[in-house]
Scaffold this motif. Structure first.
Motif, PDB file in Angstrom:
ATOM      1  N   ASN A   1       0.801  -1.218   0.000  1.00 13.79           N
ATOM      2  CA  ASN A   1       0.000   0.000   0.000  1.00 13.79           C
ATOM      3  C   ASN A   1       0.839   1.276   0.000  1.00 13.79           C
ATOM      4  O   ASN A   1       0.514   2.236  -0.686  1.00 13.79           O
ATOM      5  N   LEU A   2       1.903   1.278   0.814  1.00 10.86           N
ATOM      6  CA  LEU A   2       2.738   2.473   0.870  1.00 10.86           C
ATOM      7  C   LEU A   2       3.897   2.419  -0.116  1.00 10.86           C
ATOM      8  O   LEU A   2       4.652   3.370  -0.258  1.00 10.86           O
ATOM      9  N   GLY A   3       4.066   1.266  -0.787  1.00 13.52           N
ATOM     10  CA  GLY A   3       5.111   1.158  -1.802  1.00 13.52           C
ATOM     11  C   GLY A   3       6.511   1.086  -1.241  1.00 13.52           C
ATOM     12  O   GLY A   3       7.472   1.475  -1.887  1.00 13.52           O
ATOM     13  N   PHE A   4       6.660   0.560  -0.016  1.00 16.99           N
ATOM     14  CA  PHE A   4       7.987   0.452   0.582  1.00 16.99           C
ATOM     15  C   PHE A   4       8.753  -0.714  -0.035  1.00 16.99           C
ATOM     16  O   PHE A   4       8.219  -1.831  -0.120  1.00 16.99           O
ATOM     17  N   PRO A   5       9.993  -0.517  -0.454  1.00 17.31           N
ATOM     18  CA  PRO A   5      10.800  -1.649  -0.923  1.00 17.31           C
ATOM     19  C   PRO A   5      10.967  -2.663   0.210  1.00 17.31           C
ATOM     20  O   PRO A   5      11.090  -2.299   1.382  1.00 17.31           O
ATOM     21  N   LEU A   6      10.991  -3.938  -0.156  1.00 15.80           N
ATOM     22  CA  LEU A   6      11.067  -4.998   0.842  1.00 15.80           C
ATOM     23  C   LEU A   6      12.350  -4.897   1.665  1.00 15.80           C
ATOM     24  O   LEU A   6      12.341  -5.104   2.882  1.00 15.80           O
ATOM     25  N   ASP A   7      13.456  -4.575   1.001  1.00 13.52           N
ATOM     26  CA  ASP A   7      14.701  -4.498   1.766  1.00 13.52           C
ATOM     27  C   ASP A   7      14.707  -3.307   2.721  1.00 13.52           C
ATOM     28  O   ASP A   7      15.399  -3.316   3.736  1.00 13.52           O
ATOM     29  N   LEU A   8      13.914  -2.272   2.434  1.00 14.45           N
ATOM     30  CA  LEU A   8      13.794  -1.146   3.360  1.00 14.45           C
ATOM     31  C   LEU A   8      13.056  -1.579   4.619  1.00 14.45           C
ATOM     32  O   LEU A   8      13.436  -1.218   5.739  1.00 14.45           O
ATOM     33  N   ILE A   9      11.995  -2.365   4.451  1.00  9.77           N
ATOM     34  CA  ILE A   9      11.265  -2.877   5.613  1.00  9.77           C
ATOM     35  C   ILE A   9      12.203  -3.713   6.473  1.00  9.77           C
ATOM     36  O   ILE A   9      12.246  -3.578   7.697  1.00  9.77           O
ATOM     37  N   GLY A  10      12.978  -4.582   5.810  1.00  6.90           N
ATOM     38  CA  GLY A  10      13.926  -5.423   6.539  1.00  6.90           C
ATOM     39  C   GLY A  10      14.956  -4.598   7.301  1.00  6.90           C
ATOM     40  O   GLY A  10      15.297  -4.900   8.448  1.00  6.90           O
TER      41      GLY A  10
END
Length: 981
Positions: free
Chosen positions: A440-449
């Motif tokens: 929904n917010l378009g966050f890259p997966l590695d940023l979440i990690g």
């Protein structure tokens, strides 16, 4: 002439630039081996909804491989072709996004050099050309090259491709460098079904030195890499899984330019070539940090080098995609591009510590590197920069929001080291934190990690992947779920070959244009009689189909329009000659390889050779004709009002309405919508003649101002010109087409524009940044939309007039506010002119503000009166506990607030019995009494006495309860307050 001027000997001082490498490949096949050079197709796939992006050079040639190409199209004339294709691999089956930056060879955008043969040459010539180019033109040492071939598969009954092996041996490749590999390595398939075949790969050994590196081929070694894949399409994978020989053999080869340039420039990393070094230099200049050093893994402290690679790769992808009409958005390819952009922005800001705007500042460098090969990049540079900058600003503002979401979630979690991918506390706005941030917010997966690593927590990958799988399944069941089974309407490659080998002629569909204006202005459609040539059912050609069975009917001629060019297909029925009372309803009509397939349900046995009479649903056809001509006129009007840079991005025409997508820099204004409708209405009033004629494609493309979309057109092609004869627009140097609508189009159209009667744009919205979609209706529907709009405008005027009378009654004003809210919903959801909708929405928004302000003022006024009365009753008391007559919780709270404002140091609790039997409660505690005395506790004690509930803060609180306990509640209120003071 096809050799290049600079010899790229390893260790020599002269390394050929990437542009020269690309040009040498194209010239070699074009000039030495007679291939036709084609431009790259856009990376937005054409006519293939299963693909997010063009991810291989062969995508644009699928209709040839599948046999569905129209025999009169340009595509069908190709025999030998060469090009350099822009490719994007991110999202979907081929997804390199998360790997980009971690190593030195993964990319989301790359260039695929390829040569193709469509039923012309095969293995001998393909291998010979490839070997000649690599060893004689590029002068790559032969001892560094290894070739592979398909080693066979006993489970499929396929023997080893010894033909290919022998070709390589005859070319002089040593036996030790010709290696067999199994199905997974050397058998290429387009998909689960369709054309496929063995392939032969050419691998390069970076180390060399006379060693034998055969053991490292296909082992994932960075020292021995594949550079070219030659695919020999000779089979078709059927639904049942078996393989059948293809009627025609094709060659499809692909060689990544980046990897080839790495070899020829004597580098070990793609990022060290001149395809990337100018961009890396520009990044360094923009961020001012340490230079790029090519480090990976643990050696890359702080992941600075990874950030360089990510940003350099992603900005190339952004430039190419935005140029080709894919903008960052919320679904499909647009969503993937948004993730790419946000991943790049994150590395710019958080790793490189670059100022905002760095990403967009790299666009001119990308254009400089790729602009000569893909000139479309040059003219779109400013637009690309604007879109990147706007999206960067939006993402940077959402970064903080994402951090807060994770912060709150971590605080609420039980002690654990896994972050919930599948559930989290109910206070969050979505049901899955990690998935919500990603989707929904378009966050890259590695940023979440990374954000989680900072908290000492790891992402629950299993739960996250489960959510991704569920989302993919849900989307897969979306648009396709409602589609009819195409086993009776889409001819497979073998059936097409069988028809051609049996000399079954393609369908003559010219009778679809057989209509004229009658004496009284009505449209008269010519009758059409035809012969059943073949029937098609369950992907096989049949001579006979029994009663009750659904099948595809192939006729020698037809007046039915098959779905193409954005226009919906005709419906109607056919009857067998001599059996007037038995109808065969035609449910859909499709074009496949020049054959028109009519999908029918056989009411009785239908046989090849039957004579039939065809009846098109004339009302539906006329509505489609009207809306298709209206689409052309709308295209012209939009360009006229918004400017010549307004390009069509797609359209769809049905009997009910028309849809048109186009480039735009922002929402279309009310005034522009009115102007567009006025341009259309002027042409309708003039009742212009719609001129149509078939002309050679090369001649048609010389027309100045011609509107054409990225689509394969037949040759000759049909030109549709409004008001100006086709002969006139074809005249050399004629600018007549600039003043009217002139398009290449195979659709059916009105003969004069007057029959359109009217056009109303009933919707306009931005699909993604830079692309708008309008929906319009014509004729009676347009008239009805205008009438509805006028009625709603009168209702809005009535409410506005009553609002100006300034009633002093809160209930009356609340009713007006409710009426405004209801009208707002009706205006938003009713078919009416979009310009009028926008005007009314602006008025209603202002009326809602006026009503809310008036209600607040009246409530304050009433509250003040009640507060004055209570102050007189409880003069200078530290506690005020009483009942007040009001049906508004808002007024009750305002009375409490005003009492405390007018009598500082006083704590107040008021109850208000309602007609329904409910009692409202509101209280406020003087700040002097905190923290011993809490408003929330006070309200809870009182409302509990009334069998109710309450909540709030230490200063103010509210609640409700049952009227039976009012007296007890008042006593409890006093006792509680006295105990705390």
């Amino acid at each position: 002439p096809w050799r290049w001027r600079c010899t790229p000997r390893r260790g020599g001082s002269c390394c050929p630039p990437a542009g020269q490498v690309r040009a040498a490949f194209l010239r070699f096949f074009q000039e030495r081996h007679g291939h036709r050079r084609l431009p790259s197709s856009p990376v937005r796939p054409r006519g293939d909804p299963r693909l997010l992006f063009v991810n291989a050079g062969m995508n644009q040639f699928k209709p040839i491989f599948l046999g569905t190409v129209h025999p009169r199209s340009e595509l069908a004339q190709h025999r030998r072709v060469v090009n350099s294709q822009k490719c994007v691999r991110a999202g979907g089956k081929h997804n390199d996004l998360e790997d980009v930056g971690r190593d030195t060879y993964h990319h989301t955008f790359f260039e695929m050099l390829g040569n193709w043969s469509f039923g012309d040459y095969f293995k001998e010539e393909a291998c010979s050309m490839a070997w000649e180019l690599l060893t004689e033109v590029y002068e790559i040492p032969k001892d560094r090259l290894y070739v592979t071939y398909f080693g066979g598969d006993s489970s499929l009954g396929l023997s080893a491709d010894e033909e290919c092996r022998d070709v390589w041996l005859r070319l002089g490749v040593p036996v030790s460098h010709v290696l067999p590999f199994p199905l997974k390595d050397n058998f290429w398939e387009m998909g689960d079904t369709g054309p496929c075949g063995p392939c032969s790969e050419i691998h390069y050994d970076h180390v060399g030195g006379g060693r034998n590196a055969a053991a490292l081929v296909n082992q994932g070694s960075p020292d021995v890499v594949e550079i070219w894949n030659l695919v020999f399409m000779q089979y078709s994978r059927e639904v049942e899984g078996n393989l059948l020989p293809l009627p025609q053999h094709h060659v499809d080869t692909g060689m990544g330019l980046e990897r080839l340039v790495t070899i020829l420039q004597n580098k070990r990393s793609n990022y060290d070539t001149d395809l990337f070094t100018p961009i890396l230099d520009a990044i360094h200049k923009g961020c001012g940090g340490p230079r790029y050093q090519g480090l990976v893994g643990d050696a890359d402290v702080g992941r600075v080098n990874m950030a360089y690679r990510v940003v350099a790769d992603h900005v190339r992808t952004l430039c190419v995609c935005i140029t080709d009409g894919i903008y960052p958005g919320l679904s499909g390819a647009e969503l993937v591009l948004r993730r790419i952009l946000r991943r790049a922005v994150r590395f710019c800001s958080e790793v490189l510590h670059a100022p905002p705007g760095l990403l967009a500042s790299l666009v001119p460098t990308v254009v400089e590197v790729l602009g000569d090969a893909y000139p479309e990049l040059t003219k779109n540079a400013d637009q690309i920069m604007d879109i990147i900058n706007e999206n960067e600003v939006a993402f940077l503002s959402s970064l903080e929001r994402g951090r807060r979401i994770i912060e709150r979630t971590v605080q609420q979690m039980e002690p654990s080291t896994n972050f919930p991918g599948d559930s989290y506390p109910s206070f969050c706005p979505a049901a899955e934190v990690a998935w919500s941030l990603y989707g929904n917010l378009g966050f890259p997966l590695d940023l979440i990690g990374l954000m989680l690593e900072e908290k000492g927590i790891s992402l629950d990958s299993a739960a996250f992947n489960e959510l991704a799988l569920e989302d993919a399944k849900r989307k897969a069941g979306g648009p396709q779920a409602g589609q009819l089974d195409n086993r009776n309407t889409c001819l497979d490659v073998h059936s097409l070959a069988q028809l051609q080998n049996s000399s079954v002629p393609t369908t003559d569909d010219s009778p679809k244009y057989g209509y004229k204006l009658g004496q009284h202005g009505q449209y008269e459609f010519s009758p059409c009689q035809a012969t059943v040539l073949m029937l098609y059912r369950d992907q096989s050609l049949q001579k006979e189909v029994g009663a009750g069975q659904r099948c595809g009917v192939i006729l020698d001629r037809t007046n039915f329009y098959a779905e193409q060019g954005g226009q919906a297909c005709d419906q109607g029925y056919m009857i067998r000659l001599g059996q007037q009372d038995i109808l065969f309803p035609v449910e859909s009509v499709h074009l496949c390889g020049g054959y028109v397939i009519h999908e029918v349900t056989a009411m009785e046995t239908l046989r090849a050779g039957d004579q039939v009479q065809l009846f098109v649903d004339e009302a539906q056809r006329l509505a489609c004709m009207t809306n298709h001509t209206a689409t052309h006129l709308l295209n012209f009007a939009l360009r006229h009002v918004l400017g010549d840079n307004t390009e069509q991005r797609g359209s769809h025409v049905t009997a009910e309405r028309l849809r048109f997508d186009f480039d735009t820099k922002g929402p279309v204004t009310v005034e522009q919508l009115q102007q567009v409708e006025q341009v259309v209405q002027d042409v309708i009033k003039r009742n212009e003649v719609v001129h149509m004629a078939e002309v050679p494609l090369t001649l048609a493309r010389r027309v100045q101002g011609l509107r054409a979309v990225d689509e394969g057109y037949p040759d000759p092609v049909r030109i549709v010109s409004l008001g100006v004869p086709v002969e006139t627009v074809l005249t050399r140097d004629s600018e007549a087409a600039m003043q009217t609508s002139v398009e290449l189009c195979c659709g059916t159209h009105l003969l004069q524009t007057g029959a359109m009667e009217d056009l109303a744009i009933i919707s306009e919205r931005q699909l993604v940044k830079g692309i708008s979609r309008v929906i319009a209706v014509t004729g009676g529907q347009a008239k009805q939309a205008r009438e509805v709009g006028q009625c709603l405008a009168m209702e809005v005027d009535s409410v506005s007039l009553r609002m100006k009378q300034r009633t002093t009654s809160i209930p009356e004003m609340q009713n007006l506010s409710k009426e405004v809210g209801q009208l707002t919903k009706v205006v938003a959801n009713t078919a009416m002119p979009q310009w009028q909708r926008k005007e009314l929405q602006t008025i209603l928004k202002a009326l809602q503000r006026t009503a809310n302000t008036a209600i607040r003022k009246l409530e304050v006024q009433q509250a003040e009166e009640k507060a004055q009365s209570l102050l007189a009753k409880h003069c200078n008391q530290p506690i005020i506990i009483d009942t007040v007559a009001t049906d508004s919780p808002s007024i009750l709270m305002k009375v409490v607030n005003q009492l405390c404002d007018k009598s500082p140091g006083t704590s107040v609790l008021l109850l208000s019995p309602q007609v329904s039997g409910e009692v409202l409660c509101a209280c406020q505690v003087s700040k002097n009494c905190l923290p011993a005395f809490s408003a929330a506790d006070w309200a809870m004690a009182v409302c509990t006495q009334m069998e109710g509930k309450a909540g709030g803060s230490p200063v103010v609180a509210k609640g409700s309860g049952n009227a039976k306990g009012v007296q007890g509640a008042l006593s409890t209120a006093l006792q509680f307050a006295q105990s705390k003071l």
